[in-house]
Design a protein around this motif. Structure first.
Motif, PDB file in Angstrom:
ATOM      1  N   ASN A  18      32.159  -9.252  -8.109  1.00 39.94           N
ATOM      2  CA  ASN A  18      31.812 -10.673  -8.042  1.00 39.94           C
ATOM      3  C   ASN A  18      30.327 -10.911  -8.276  1.00 39.94           C
ATOM      4  O   ASN A  18      29.930 -11.886  -8.916  1.00 39.94           O
ATOM      5  N   GLU A  19      29.481  -9.990  -7.766  1.00 41.88           N
ATOM      6  CA  GLU A  19      28.035 -10.153  -7.950  1.00 41.88           C
ATOM      7  C   GLU A  19      27.639  -9.946  -9.409  1.00 41.88           C
ATOM      8  O   GLU A  19      26.764 -10.640  -9.936  1.00 41.88           O
ATOM      9  N   ILE A  20      28.299  -8.981 -10.082  1.00 42.55           N
ATOM     10  CA  ILE A  20      28.018  -8.766 -11.505  1.00 42.55           C
ATOM     11  C   ILE A  20      28.346 -10.024 -12.300  1.00 42.55           C
ATOM     12  O   ILE A  20      27.552 -10.497 -13.117  1.00 42.55           O
ATOM     13  N   LEU A  21      29.537 -10.588 -12.065  1.00 42.63           N
ATOM     14  CA  LEU A  21      29.979 -11.761 -12.811  1.00 42.63           C
ATOM     15  C   LEU A  21      29.107 -12.983 -12.525  1.00 42.63           C
ATOM     16  O   LEU A  21      28.924 -13.841 -13.392  1.00 42.63           O
ATOM     17  N   GLU A  22      28.542 -13.037 -11.333  1.00 40.98           N
ATOM     18  CA  GLU A  22      27.702 -14.173 -10.965  1.00 40.98           C
ATOM     19  C   GLU A  22      26.282 -14.032 -11.497  1.00 40.98           C
ATOM     20  O   GLU A  22      25.707 -14.992 -12.032  1.00 40.98           O
ATOM     21  N   LYS A  23      25.722 -12.831 -11.392  1.00 42.86           N
ATOM     22  CA  LYS A  23      24.282 -12.672 -11.663  1.00 42.86           C
ATOM     23  C   LYS A  23      23.948 -12.260 -13.089  1.00 42.86           C
ATOM     24  O   LYS A  23      22.891 -12.630 -13.612  1.00 42.86           O
ATOM     25  N   VAL A  71      33.982   4.391 -12.189  1.00 40.50           N
ATOM     26  CA  VAL A  71      33.317   4.447 -13.495  1.00 40.50           C
ATOM     27  C   VAL A  71      31.835   4.176 -13.329  1.00 40.50           C
ATOM     28  O   VAL A  71      31.407   3.484 -12.398  1.00 40.50           O
ATOM     29  N   THR A  72      31.061   4.738 -14.241  1.00 35.35           N
ATOM     30  CA  THR A  72      29.638   4.404 -14.349  1.00 35.35           C
ATOM     31  C   THR A  72      29.399   3.869 -15.747  1.00 35.35           C
ATOM     32  O   THR A  72      30.161   4.151 -16.686  1.00 35.35           O
ATOM     33  N   GLY A  73      28.329   3.102 -15.916  1.00 36.91           N
ATOM     34  CA  GLY A  73      28.025   2.545 -17.224  1.00 36.91           C
ATOM     35  C   GLY A  73      27.032   1.411 -17.111  1.00 36.91           C
ATOM     36  O   GLY A  73      26.250   1.353 -16.154  1.00 36.91           O
ATOM     37  N   TYR A  74      27.089   0.481 -18.058  1.00 32.15           N
ATOM     38  CA  TYR A  74      26.172  -0.649 -18.057  1.00 32.15           C
ATOM     39  C   TYR A  74      26.951  -1.918 -18.390  1.00 32.15           C
ATOM     40  O   TYR A  74      27.998  -1.884 -19.038  1.00 32.15           O
ATOM     41  N   VAL A  75      26.410  -3.031 -17.948  1.00 31.61           N
ATOM     42  CA  VAL A  75      27.077  -4.317 -18.131  1.00 31.61           C
ATOM     43  C   VAL A  75      26.613  -4.954 -19.443  1.00 31.61           C
ATOM     44  O   VAL A  75      25.434  -4.896 -19.793  1.00 31.61           O
ATOM     45  N   PHE A  76      27.552  -5.555 -20.149  1.00 37.21           N
ATOM     46  CA  PHE A  76      27.251  -6.276 -21.383  1.00 37.21           C
ATOM     47  C   PHE A  76      28.248  -7.420 -21.519  1.00 37.21           C
ATOM     48  O   PHE A  76      29.164  -7.572 -20.702  1.00 37.21           O
TER      49      PHE A  76
END
Length: 593
Positions: free
Chosen positions: A57-62, A134-139
């Motif tokens: 939720n924090e990823i999608l918000e920020k 999983v690990t990775g980066y957001v895009f």
């Protein structure tokens, strides 16, 4: 001693066969995948800590506000859907906070020549419901969806049962997991596939924490009192009975914690409260469960008028904490928890609704009034319960907005102080909302002689057959003889409060694991197929026959013999059973058995 290895092997196969026969095809496929994972050296249930540094939720918000964030994320959750497209795939991952899309590319998670992790593990051996990290980066994808570009994938838990697939399109939910009995029995599945259910229990925790903070700010102490009690006191209710083996005595599960908390007031505490699990061996319905949570609080040097103000201020705070407003939709009614609440004496409300003044009536006169009003009674009911029956039938359901019903007849309140202006009444209130009792409070009785007399009256009711009459607790009377200061106490049912504050229709919706009748167990494969073995069918073939739809000898005889013989051979290969191929003469012998 010589061991018959063939017999041992047959028993081992038979044991495995029975287990397999009870599995669905999907469950068996998942177990096969589990075995393959282990063969690849992958532990499907690893013990090591998996570091998580982000929430969905924090990823999608920020991230939409700052796309430099979350460039090295580690997240874990359950696979809820996936779209496999050759060398790249999309996965919907659900963690404890929501769902987020993953983009998984074969050459990213398998940078070397070995592509097993993607081609075999991810594409073939993982299923919806499995838990991964999983690990990775957001895009942001070309379709504009915030996603995680996966650089590494770890199997954290292999799911052996398929989840119900709940589909949603254009805001419409299809194939919802909505059967109440299944939801309550398998709450773990309910929480997975119906995320809104989790929100109810998050709000429940917020309600309890808001109350706890409110009490602690006043300087009151949270305490624990016994669940196993030698005398079930503090309420008029039928208790559960158990036996203490070491002491060789019967004990009762707590129906209320009132008398213990008042003992602590005698001991000198400035105010005590407890969130307690109580047990009452009574009926079950939409708003009652035999095991429930209650909060009781006792404050010295206060009375029931002070407690009414204290209670309405507490409920106002809870409403604002959950909804940002004092107005809450409760079962289709807009309820306003803004103080002050209406206050009205019980006998006045009865007179308003029925025209009958019950206050001066004797027991016989009350029975006659009940008869005229069409209120059911029985011979065990005393004056208090007769008045309560009239009130419950004629008044309760009409108290929609928060209302303090005050000044109950003395026969209804054996632990409550006599009214300062009318000794026939007590200083008691019950709070009603939407026609249901929510809280109960007294100016507590602290006269030990009066208290003993009230207990003795309860004993008289018990002798008449009232199995909810209170027991005499002489140790509590002794505590009062040492002196208890003037005190007000209040109890509130947490489950019902949560129902009202969340709009839940049933108490089962606010209990994680509500009481249910024992689940009816299906017959085992051994029981279902016992007549097959009695007719000479080899035990090792029972699971294969079950897969073919044959569970008893009658079904075997009714089946098309040629088709069944061929089906059994095909199923043996599909299930990968380590048993010799079925010969026709063996099969014919079964039919002639």
């Amino acid at each position: 001693m010589q061991i018959n290895s063939h017999a041992v092997n047959r028993r081992h196969i038979h044991k495995q066969s029975i287990i397999m026969a009870e599995l669905t095809e999907q469950e068996q496929i998942r177990r096969n995948s589990l075995a393959e994972l282990k063969k690849l050296g992958i532990n499907p249930y690893p013990a090591a800590l998996y570091e998580v540094n982000a929430k969905s939720n924090e990823i999608l918000e920020k991230f939409p506000q700052d796309n430099t964030l979350y460039q090295n994320v580690s997240i874990a959750g359950r696979i809820m859907s996936r779209r496999i497209m050759g060398a790249a795939s999309f996965v919907e991952l659900q963690d404890s906070y929501g769902r987020i899309q993953l983009y998984i590319k074969r050459d990213e998670i398998c940078p070397g020549e070995d592509k097993t992790l993607y081609n075999t593990v991810f594409k073939r051996l993982l299923d919806i419901g499995d838990i991964i990290g999983v690990t990775g980066y957001v895009f942001v994808t070309q379709m504009g969806e915030t996603s995680i570009h996966v650089k590494s994938l770890t199997v954290l838990s292999k799911s052996l049962r398929p989840l119900p697939i709940v589909k949603e399109k254009d805001g419409v939910v299809y194939d919802a997991f909505s059967d109440p009995e299944l939801r309550y029995r398998q709450r773990y599945v309910d929480l997975i596939v119906n995320p809104q259910v989790r929100e109810t229990f998050v709000q429940r925790a917020q309600i309890v924490n808001t109350m706890r903070n409110y009490f602690n700010e006043q300087g009151y102490l949270e305490v624990d009192t016994p669940v196993l009690q030698s005398i079930p006191g503090g309420a008029a209710a039928r208790p559960f009975v158990t036996h203490h083996n070491a002491l060789d005595i019967d004990l009762y599960l707590r129906i209320a914690n009132e008398l213990y908390l008042k003992r602590l007031i005698v001991g000198g505490f400035p105010g005590v409260y407890e969130f307690s699990r109580n047990f009452r061996n009574e009926g079950m319905d939409r708003t009652h469960n035999p095991e429930f949570t209650a909060m009781e609080i006792y404050v010295p040097y206060k009375d029931y008028n002070w407690m009414m103000t204290f209670t309405e201020n507490m409920l106002e705070r809870i409403a604002k904490t959950l909804h940002g407003d004092t107005k809450v939709n409760v079962w289709g009614n807009e309820i306003d928890f803004k103080p002050p609440f209406r206050r009205a004496p019980m006998c006045q409300l009865i007179k308003e609704e029925t025209g009958v003044d019950v206050a001066p009536m004797s027991e016989d006169e009350l029975r006659e009034a009940c008869k005229r009003l069409g209120v059911e009674t029985d011979a065990t009911m005393g004056k208090g319960k007769l008045i309560d029956a009239i009130f419950g039938e004629k008044c309760e359901g009409k108290l929609i907005q928060p209302t303090f019903v005050t000044d109950y007849p003395i026969e209804m309140s054996p632990l409550c102080k006599r009214h300062r202006d009318n000794p026939e009444l007590t200083e008691r209130f019950e709070l009603f909302v939407c026609g249901k009792e929510l809280a109960n409070a007294y100016s507590e009785l602290n006269d030990p002689i009066d208290q003993l007399g009230r207990f003795q009256e309860q004993l008289r009711l018990s002798e008449k057959g009232d199995d909810e009459a209170m027991f005499i607790d002489m140790d509590f009377v002794r505590a009062l003889e040492y002196g208890m200061p003037p005190t007000s106490g209040m109890g509130i049912g947490i489950d019902r409060l949560v129902m009202m504050m969340t709009g839940a229709q049933s108490i089962q919706d606010v209990l994680l694991f509500p009481q249910m009748k024992p689940e009816v167990q299906a017959k085992s494969a051994e029981e279902e197929t016992s007549d097959l073995t009695a007719h000479g069918v080899d035990e090792a073939w029972l699971p294969v026959l079950a897969k073919a739809g044959v569970k008893n000898y009658a079904q075997l005889c009714e089946a098309n013999p040629n088709k069944l013989f061929n089906d059994l051979g095909g199923l043996r290969k599909k299930l990968k059973l380590d048993i010799p191929a079925l010969k026709r003469e063996q099969f014919d012998a079964w039919l002639n058995g």
